[in-house]
Design a protein around this motif. Structure first.
Motif, PDB file in Angstrom:
ATOM      1  N   GLU A   1      36.429 107.749  33.897  1.00  0.00           N
ATOM      2  CA  GLU A   1      35.932 108.388  32.677  1.00  0.00           C
ATOM      3  C   GLU A   1      34.423 108.638  32.779  1.00  0.00           C
TER       4      GLU A   1
ATOM      5  N   HIS B   1      32.708 109.050  35.528  1.00  0.00           N
ATOM      6  CA  HIS B   1      32.503 110.109  36.518  1.00  0.00           C
ATOM      7  C   HIS B   1      32.724 111.486  35.886  1.00  0.00           C
ATOM      8  N   GLU B   2      33.740 111.599  35.041  1.00  0.00           N
ATOM      9  CA  GLU B   2      33.991 112.871  34.356  1.00  0.00           C
ATOM     10  C   GLU B   2      32.855 113.221  33.401  1.00  0.00           C
TER      11      GLU B   2
ATOM     12  N   LYS C   1      29.992 114.562  35.407  1.00  0.00           N
ATOM     13  CA  LYS C   1      30.242 115.943  35.850  1.00  0.00           C
ATOM     14  C   LYS C   1      29.997 116.934  34.715  1.00  0.00           C
ATOM     15  N   ARG C   2      30.454 116.585  33.494  1.00  0.00           N
ATOM     16  CA  ARG C   2      30.221 117.465  32.342  1.00  0.00           C
ATOM     17  C   ARG C   2      28.738 117.579  32.041  1.00  0.00           C
TER      18      ARG C   2
END
Length: 118
Positions: free
Chosen positions: A53, A55-56, A59-60
């Protein structure tokens, strides 16, 4: 995981010099085995499920910063939960002002000023 240790870093001489400087500023010179072990155990027991979560989210965040003109290494490609960036060239604030501004306005804490650029 909340326990940043045990990494390998590769780069040219200037990159390694800047990385060592950043490491020391962030307390990377400390070598207390018990403290390090406790951080690692806590991270493994409490944070593994949230890592994907995080890491996501990173990225966002990187994508949004890139879309707004911020400089990101590797064209904005992020593989972990750490995002490095530089202010846009036409920024109206200095990089030294950004951490204070983000904390005062949004309660966001960042570290900054470790590179010769952005």
């Amino acid at each position: 995981l909340g326990a940043p240790m045990g990494a390998v870093l590769v780069g040219d001489q200037e990159f390694i010099r800047l990385a060592r400087r950043a490491r020391k500023k962030l307390g990377g010179g400390m070598r207390q085995a018990g403290v390090m072990a406790a951080m690692g155990m806590y991270a493994l027991e409490n944070h593994v499920q949230r890592l994907a979560e995080d890491h996501e989210r990173a990225k966002r965040l990187a994508s949004g910063l890139h879309d707004m003109g911020f400089w990101l290494p590797r064209g904005g490609k992020v593989d972990t939960n750490v995002v490095f960036f530089g202010l846009p060239e036409d920024s109206k604030i200095k990089k030294e002002e950004l951490p204070h501004l983000l904390f005062e306005k949004y309660g966001v804490k960042i570290a900054g000023g470790y590179s010769s650029g952005g």
